[in-house]
Design an enzyme around this catalytic site. Sequence first.
Site, PDB file in Angstrom:
ATOM      1  N   SER A 144      -5.418   4.873   8.832  1.00 24.00           N
ATOM      2  CA  SER A 144      -6.495   5.566   8.115  1.00 24.00           C
ATOM      3  C   SER A 144      -7.811   5.272   8.823  1.00 24.00           C
ATOM      4  O   SER A 144      -7.909   4.297   9.584  1.00 24.00           O
ATOM      5  CB  SER A 144      -6.566   5.014   6.680  1.00 24.00           C
ATOM      6  N   TYR A 190      -6.360  -1.897   0.272  1.00 24.15           N
ATOM      7  CA  TYR A 190      -6.088  -0.739   1.136  1.00 24.15           C
ATOM      8  C   TYR A 190      -6.648  -0.964   2.537  1.00 24.15           C
ATOM      9  O   TYR A 190      -5.949  -0.763   3.542  1.00 24.15           O
ATOM     10  CB  TYR A 190      -6.703   0.510   0.497  1.00 24.15           C
TER      11      TYR A 190
END
Length: 256
Positions: free
Chosen positions: A138, A151
């Site tokens: 990401s 995350y």
Amino acid sequence: SLQGKTAVITGSNSGIGLGVARELARAGADVVINSFTDRDEDHQLAADIAKEFGVTARYIKADLSKGAEARALIEQAGKCDILVNNAGIQHVSPIEDFPVEKWDAIIAIMLTSAFHTTAVALPMMRKAGWGRVVNIASAHGLTASPYKSAYVSAKHGVVGLTKVTALETAKEDITVNAICPGYVKTPLVEAQIPDTAKEYNMTEEEVIEKVILARQPSKEFATVEQIGGTAVFLCSDAAAQITGTTISVDGGWTAL
Ligand code: NAD
């Protein structure tokens, strides 16, 4: 063409995983799709891919929060020339309130599962004499945002695991890379738009531009087809010397 190759894509009954599975199938690969459910519609997704692209497609259930199931997924696939570690979840909270079980689940599903699948897939790739690992990291594997401790930590970990795996396979016809998407319009992201619009008293268009895409200079979402196309490129001969690195598909996010 990826004809004759088998690709296993984790977390692929929705969103980016499904988009990557479809693009790999379009390029000729047989695909194994996966999630933690075992519903008729999960198996139907595989049947639809097989029919549309003329490849073999199977759905295999595995809960990737459990290491043994992550390993069993690759063993059950029997062959894994292309491994795409994609499964993921999110939780947003300040560190001091972050639920411990959410931290553990995010690290297990997004980071530890990739270690387990890679450990089982690499010997299969070595036996076949060719392999590609594509980790879906990401923009949050390269940058941070507040309240996303688990995350961001997991995605930075995935980028680290990508580099180590690349070094351990550097002399073989195996490459290992991470794709770092910015915001991609998946069901997960789309579902948040109407509620956020109400919360901020904005139109849905304003929410997209000013809230969701605040950090994405292009002010456009990336698409699951573009992430899938990037994965297909990483599996191509043109990408044979690309290993241990990240490719951002983020509309300029990480250039800011
Ligand atoms: P999504 O919710 O549509 O897909 C997530 C997938 O993971 C689903 O198939 C889900 O079933 C699966 N999954 C969740 N928990 C699992 C478990 N315990 N075992 C097996 N499978 C499990 O979301 P998405 O946006 O397509 O996200 C896919 C990946 O892309 C994630 O790793 C996410 O972090 C990453 N990503 C998404 C975006 C974005 O904007 N959508 C941006 C950057 C990175």
